[in-house]
Design an enzyme around this catalytic site. Sequence first.
Site, mmCIF file in Angstrom:
data_model
loop_
_atom_site.group_PDB
_atom_site.id
_atom_site.type_symbol
_atom_site.label_atom_id
_atom_site.label_comp_id
_atom_site.label_asym_id
_atom_site.label_seq_id
_atom_site.Cartn_x
_atom_site.Cartn_y
_atom_site.Cartn_z
ATOM 1 C CE1 TYR A 153 -1.443 4.365 30.105
ATOM 2 C CE2 TYR A 153 -0.803 2.352 31.245
ATOM 3 C CZ TYR A 153 -0.938 3.076 30.073
ATOM 4 O OH TYR A 153 -0.562 2.514 28.881
ATOM 5 C CB THR B 249 7.843 4.381 23.613
ATOM 6 O OG1 THR B 249 7.370 4.680 24.941
ATOM 7 C CG2 THR B 249 7.252 3.059 23.137
#
Length: 249
Positions: free
Chosen positions: A151, A186
């Site tokens: 990432y 989220t």
Amino acid sequence: MRLDGKRIFISAAAQGIGRASALACAAEGARVIATDIDAEALSTLVDEDNRIECHRLDMRDGGSVAAFAGRQPPLDGLFNCAGFVHNGTILDCSEDDWDFSFDLNVKSMYHAIRAFLPGMLEQAGKTGGAAILNMASMASSIKGFPNRLLYGATKAAVIGLTKGMAADYVGRGLRCNALCPGTVDTPSLRSRIAAAPDPVQAEKDFIARQPVGRLAQASDITPLVVYLLSDESRFVTGQAVLVDGGVTI
């Protein structure tokens, strides 16, 4: 309104920061083209003034992105929000994992920018400015985090892409910036917490690394999205803008 009359494209708009940004931009007067691969979730994205139009679009499919862009009027703003968080070290990262993450986190931005840029440059020539905003992260070239090698590598690439775009087009009225959030509450984060061996401890660990003492909410991020897509940021370009709750102090 701060985005009155502007036409803005947002990817990954079905949930999380993308969804909140679509609503925030619409509330500030923008006409929003909201896209996502999840058509069902996207269909629930509705604003009171009908400023949002929703389309299913796979940002990894360059041909589909180019065809879609060819049917659209020129944009004033582009927010590349699509992304995926891989968990693990390099030994947990297969070549397929590597390719998927770079396709979604970086190459999708390449597809969108290539497709929409000619119209945006045309629009910038008429209005005096246009803006691209790319989703990066504090986990990037800014700071390394455990189990975020892949990432972080993709988001470092996003920052490099952003700075290169800014340098190439600063003289033509096009701004390009990267948004670098901290840990945001989220649906994506909640799925990672749920998948942990000890979800309760995982959530505590995520919170503990934020010096402000809590996770960010999407509403902590959207004011920067609006600002960086608005004319208020007309003197800001090539920046990796941190919204990280103090992690990188």
